[in-house]
Design a protein around this motif. Structure first.
Motif, mmCIF file in Angstrom:
data_model
loop_
_atom_site.group_PDB
_atom_site.id
_atom_site.type_symbol
_atom_site.label_atom_id
_atom_site.label_comp_id
_atom_site.label_asym_id
_atom_site.label_seq_id
_atom_site.Cartn_x
_atom_site.Cartn_y
_atom_site.Cartn_z
ATOM 1 N N VAL A 91 0.838 -1.202 0.000
ATOM 2 C CA VAL A 91 0.000 0.000 0.000
ATOM 3 C C VAL A 91 0.869 1.247 0.000
ATOM 4 O O VAL A 91 2.032 1.224 0.410
ATOM 5 C CB VAL A 91 -0.943 0.033 1.225
ATOM 6 N N GLY A 121 -10.492 2.734 -3.207
ATOM 7 C CA GLY A 121 -9.037 2.609 -3.258
ATOM 8 C C GLY A 121 -8.450 2.828 -1.879
ATOM 9 O O GLY A 121 -7.550 3.638 -1.697
ATOM 10 N N GLY A 123 -6.451 1.238 0.212
ATOM 11 C CA GLY A 123 -5.046 1.015 0.557
ATOM 12 C C GLY A 123 -4.893 0.577 2.001
ATOM 13 O O GLY A 123 -5.466 -0.428 2.432
ATOM 14 N N ASP A 144 -11.132 -1.872 -2.469
ATOM 15 C CA ASP A 144 -9.816 -1.894 -3.120
ATOM 16 C C ASP A 144 -9.741 -3.094 -4.054
ATOM 17 O O ASP A 144 -10.413 -4.117 -3.837
ATOM 18 C CB ASP A 144 -8.686 -1.962 -2.086
ATOM 19 N N SER A 146 -6.949 -4.686 -4.410
ATOM 20 C CA SER A 146 -5.910 -5.535 -3.831
ATOM 21 C C SER A 146 -6.405 -6.223 -2.557
ATOM 22 O O SER A 146 -6.773 -5.560 -1.586
ATOM 23 C CB SER A 146 -4.671 -4.687 -3.501
ATOM 24 N N ALA A 149 -4.165 -5.279 0.354
ATOM 25 C CA ALA A 149 -4.489 -3.972 0.927
ATOM 26 C C ALA A 149 -5.698 -4.075 1.852
ATOM 27 O O ALA A 149 -5.710 -3.490 2.946
ATOM 28 C CB ALA A 149 -4.760 -2.961 -0.192
ATOM 29 N N PRO A 189 -5.305 6.428 -8.139
ATOM 30 C CA PRO A 189 -4.059 6.659 -8.891
ATOM 31 C C PRO A 189 -4.224 7.858 -9.824
ATOM 32 O O PRO A 189 -5.232 7.956 -10.529
ATOM 33 C CB PRO A 189 -3.881 5.360 -9.686
ATOM 34 N N ALA A 211 -1.049 1.651 -7.413
ATOM 35 C CA ALA A 211 -1.787 2.664 -6.665
ATOM 36 C C ALA A 211 -1.346 4.079 -6.988
ATOM 37 O O ALA A 211 -1.936 5.039 -6.495
ATOM 38 C CB ALA A 211 -1.626 2.409 -5.165
#
Length: 281
Positions: A91, A121, A123, A144, A146, A149, A189, A211
Motif C-alpha cells: 500500500v 481505493g 489502501g 480496493d 488488492s 491492501a 491513482p 496505486a
C-alpha cells in the motif's frame, strides 16, 4: 557500540544521500522505536552501550535507508490523522495532503448522523479508519482491487478499535454499487507516467505502482469512473471528495461538471497546490 558512536556512524553513512535535517529525523525516530530513547537521552548519556540485538536492528534499518527504502516501510508503521497504522509495501504511504482531504470531509459531516461512507481505493485504510474513528455512528465501506491492501485495512481498523466493511472490487470493471452512500471519498491513482522523472527514488522504487500511476493518454480514467458510479450511488444530498493531480486540476473539475455535478469546489492544500475537489449532485 555506544550511542555516540552509532550516531556518528549513522550520519557518516547517510550524509552523502540525505539532508542533515532528514538524517536527524531518521535517527530520532529509530532510537525512539528500537531503544525507547529520546534525543536528550543520547545527549545526557552518550557512552551508553547499545545491546547487540538492538544494534543489529538499527544497523539493518540504516542500510535499508541507504537503499532509499521509506522509513515507514522499515518500521512497518506510520501515523495518519493522529492515529497509528500498520504499513507494508502493498500500500501507499499516507500523505499529509490526504489528511487534508479527510479534514474537509469531517468538517462537512454531522457526527450525530449515521452516514453511509465509501472509500474507493482504500489502501492502508487510512481514510476509512480515520472517518470511522471520528464519526462513530457512520457505516464505512472500504473498497480496493488488492486483497493484500484490504487485509491491512481491516487490521488497521482493529488497531484503532473501529469497524469498516471491506469490498474487493475493481472499480474500472464495476457497473454500479449495490448500496447508496451519503459520502464517497477517494485518493485514486493519478500520477502520469510522464511525471515519473519528478518522483523520488524512495517512492518510485518501493511504493506500489498500481496505486500511483496512470497512462499519459488517459490520466483521468479513475475520476471518470468514480463520477459515473457516484451519479447512481450518491444520495440526493450526498457529497463526493477526491484527491487530484495538481497539474490536471482544471481538467478534473471540468470532468465532474460535465458529468452533472454541481458546486464543484477545487481546494488548495497547505502548500498552495490544487489537490482536492468536492462535488455534489
Amino acid at each position: 557500540m555506544t550511542l555516540k558512536e552509532f550516531k556518528e556512524h549513522f550520519f557518516k553513512r547517510l550524509s552523502p544521500l540525505y539532508p542533515n535535517q532528514e538524517i536527524e529525523s531518521f535517527f530520532r525516530i529509530l532510537i525512539e522505536t528500537y531503544l525507547g530513547l529520546r534525543n536528550i537521552d543520547v545527549f545526557l548519556n552518550p557512552d551508553k552501550k547499545i545491546k547487540l540485538k538492538k544494534l543489529d536492528h538499527l544497523l539493518a534499518a540504516r542500510e535499508r535507508l541507504v537503499l532509499f527504502e521509506p522509513l515507514q516501510y522499515i518500521l512497518g508503521q506510520t501515523e495518519f490523522y493522529g492515529l497509528n497504522f500498520a504499513l507494508n509495501p502493498n500500500v501507499l504511504i499516507p500523505r499529509p495532503e490526504t489528511e487534508e482531504l479527510v479534514e474537509w470531509a469531517l468538517k462537512d459531516a454531522d457526527a450525530e448522523t449515521a452516514a453511509r461512507i465509501l472509500d474507493i481505493g482504500t489502501g492502508s485504510g487510512c481514510i476509512a479508519v480515520s472517518l470511522a474513528k471520528n464519526l462513530p455512528l457512520a457505516r464505512v465501506d472500504a473498497l480496493d482491487v488488492s486483497k493484500e491492501a484490504l487485509h491491512l485495512a481491516q487490521h488497521n481498523a482493529q488497531i484503532n478499535a473501529v469497524e469498516i466493511h471491506t469490498l474487493h472490487q475493481n472499480i474500472l470493471e464495476t457497473g454500479r454499487f449495490d448500496k447508496q452512500y451519503d459520502v464517497i471519498i477517494s485518493n485514486p491513482p493519478y500520477v502520469r507516467n510522464l511525471e515519473k522523472t519528478e518522483i523520488q527514488a524512495n517512492v518510485l522504487n518501493f511504493e506500489p505502482h498500481l496505486a500511483l500511476f496512470v497512462e499519459n493518454h488517459d490520466a483521468l480514467i479513475f475520476y471518470r469512473k468514480i463520477a459515473e458510479l457516484a451519479k447512481s450511488s450518491l444520495n440526493t444530498s450526498g457529497r463526493l471528495y477526491v484527491e487530484i493531480n495538481q497539474y490536471l486540476a482544471e481538467e478534473t473539475r471540468s470532468l465532474f461538471e460535465e458529468n452533472g455535478f454541481k458546486n464543484v469546489e477545487l481546494r488548495l492544500d497547505y502548500a498552495g497546490k490544487p489537490r482536492m475537489i468536492k462535488a455534489c449532485l
